[in-house]
Design a protein around this motif. Structure first.
Motif, short mmCIF file in Angstrom:
data_model
loop_
_atom_site.label_atom_id
_atom_site.label_comp_id
_atom_site.label_asym_id
_atom_site.label_seq_id
_atom_site.Cartn_x
_atom_site.Cartn_y
_atom_site.Cartn_z
N ALA A 1 0.83 -1.20 0.00
CA ALA A 1 0.00 0.00 0.00
C ALA A 1 0.87 1.26 0.00
O ALA A 1 0.59 2.22 -0.73
CB ALA A 1 -0.94 0.00 1.20
N GLY B 1 1.36 4.06 -3.37
CA GLY B 1 1.22 5.50 -3.24
C GLY B 1 2.45 6.23 -3.75
O GLY B 1 2.35 7.23 -4.46
N GLY C 1 2.60 8.56 -7.12
CA GLY C 1 3.04 9.93 -6.91
C GLY C 1 4.33 10.28 -7.62
O GLY C 1 4.57 11.44 -7.96
N ARG D 1 0.69 11.60 -11.98
CA ARG D 1 0.48 12.80 -11.16
C ARG D 1 -0.28 13.86 -11.95
O ARG D 1 -1.21 14.49 -11.44
CB ARG D 1 1.84 13.36 -10.72
CG ARG D 1 1.97 13.61 -9.27
CD ARG D 1 3.29 14.22 -8.84
NE ARG D 1 4.15 14.79 -9.85
CZ ARG D 1 5.22 14.18 -10.37
NH1 ARG D 1 5.57 12.99 -9.98
NH2 ARG D 1 5.97 14.78 -11.28
N GLY E 1 -3.97 13.29 -12.28
CA GLY E 1 -4.74 13.61 -11.08
C GLY E 1 -4.55 15.04 -10.61
O GLY E 1 -4.87 15.37 -9.48
N SER F 1 -2.62 15.10 -7.49
CA SER F 1 -3.05 14.13 -6.49
C SER F 1 -3.42 12.82 -7.19
O SER F 1 -4.14 12.83 -8.19
CB SER F 1 -4.27 14.65 -5.73
OG SER F 1 -4.79 13.62 -4.91
N THR F 2 -2.93 11.74 -6.66
CA THR F 2 -3.21 10.44 -7.29
C THR F 2 -4.29 9.66 -6.55
O THR F 2 -4.62 8.55 -6.95
CB THR F 2 -1.92 9.61 -7.36
OG1 THR F 2 -1.39 9.47 -6.04
CG2 THR F 2 -0.89 10.26 -8.27
N HIS F 3 -4.88 10.24 -5.53
CA HIS F 3 -5.91 9.54 -4.75
C HIS F 3 -7.12 9.18 -5.62
O HIS F 3 -7.64 8.07 -5.54
CB HIS F 3 -6.34 10.36 -3.54
CG HIS F 3 -5.26 10.53 -2.52
ND1 HIS F 3 -4.71 9.47 -1.85
CD2 HIS F 3 -4.63 11.64 -2.08
CE1 HIS F 3 -3.77 9.91 -1.03
NE2 HIS F 3 -3.70 11.23 -1.16
N ALA F 4 -7.59 10.12 -6.42
CA ALA F 4 -8.75 9.87 -7.27
C ALA F 4 -8.44 8.79 -8.30
O ALA F 4 -9.28 7.94 -8.60
CB ALA F 4 -9.20 11.14 -7.97
N ALA G 1 -6.22 6.32 -7.95
CA ALA G 1 -6.18 5.04 -7.23
C ALA G 1 -7.59 4.56 -6.91
O ALA G 1 -7.91 3.38 -7.07
CB ALA G 1 -5.36 5.17 -5.96
N HIS G 2 -8.45 5.47 -6.50
CA HIS G 2 -9.84 5.11 -6.20
C HIS G 2 -10.54 4.58 -7.44
O HIS G 2 -11.25 3.57 -7.39
CB HIS G 2 -10.59 6.30 -5.61
CG HIS G 2 -12.02 6.00 -5.33
ND1 HIS G 2 -12.43 5.19 -4.29
CD2 HIS G 2 -13.15 6.37 -5.98
CE1 HIS G 2 -13.74 5.09 -4.30
NE2 HIS G 2 -14.21 5.79 -5.31
N ARG G 3 -10.36 5.25 -8.57
CA ARG G 3 -10.98 4.81 -9.83
C ARG G 3 -10.48 3.41 -10.18
O ARG G 3 -11.25 2.56 -10.63
CB ARG G 3 -10.64 5.80 -10.94
CG ARG G 3 -11.01 5.36 -12.34
CD ARG G 3 -12.44 5.67 -12.67
NE ARG G 3 -12.66 5.47 -14.10
CZ ARG G 3 -13.68 4.81 -14.60
NH1 ARG G 3 -14.60 4.33 -13.81
NH2 ARG G 3 -13.80 4.65 -15.89
#
Length: 148
Positions: free
Chosen positions: A43, A47, A51, A57, A60, A63-66, A68-70
């Motif tokens: 995990a 990340g 990133g 990068r 997003g 930000s790479t959170h969205a 990763a969520h997708r």
């Protein structure tokens, strides 16, 4: 049975169109989740990988959170077979070895590679059309990198 295990077993449904960053991120999420266990090391490493990639990068907006969520949503909804085939088609040939190397690096993040992860890497090599010599070189280098 975990959500990841269910996703890995689900029947293949055509993946909706994905961008190149979504395709790469989805293959990377699949790589760490394929054995049904996402370790702390895996995990943390994903990340960092997301990133560190300029392409991911930028997709997003920093930000790479969205992203990763997708990728998690796609894997859960469509399953591993659809991720492998659909995402491989979306990745241009000049980025396929990169995606393959990143996936291998992530599977080695916890210091081991399970039989399920090995099978995934074999499938990934096939769908990305990575020749055996290139694949062997990538695996060898990343095994050295992840020894210590």
């Amino acid at each position: 049975m975990s959500t990841i295990e269910k996703a890995a077993q689900s029947t293949s449904i055509d993946l909706p169109p994905v961008t190149v960053p979504e395709a790469i991120a989805s293959l990377l999420v699949a790589a760490i989740a394929v054995d049904g266990i996402v370790t702390t090391e895996e995990a943390a490493r994903i990340g960092g990988v997301l990133g560190a990639s300029r392409l991911l990068r930028q997709a997003g907006n920093g930000s790479t959170h969205a992203l990763a969520h997708r990728a998690i949503v796609l894997l859960t909804e469509y399953g591993l077979p659809a991720i492998l085939t659909g995402c491989a088609k979306a990745i241009p040939s000049d980025l396929r070895a990169t995606a393959f190397a990143l996936a291998i690096d992530l599977t080695l993040a916890d210091g081991r590679m399970s039989d399920r992860e090995k099978a995934f890497i074999d499938e990934l090599q096939e769908v990305l059309h990575i020749d055996d010599n290139t694949a062997a070189t990538i695996v060898e280098v990343l095994m050295i990198k992840n020894r210590g």
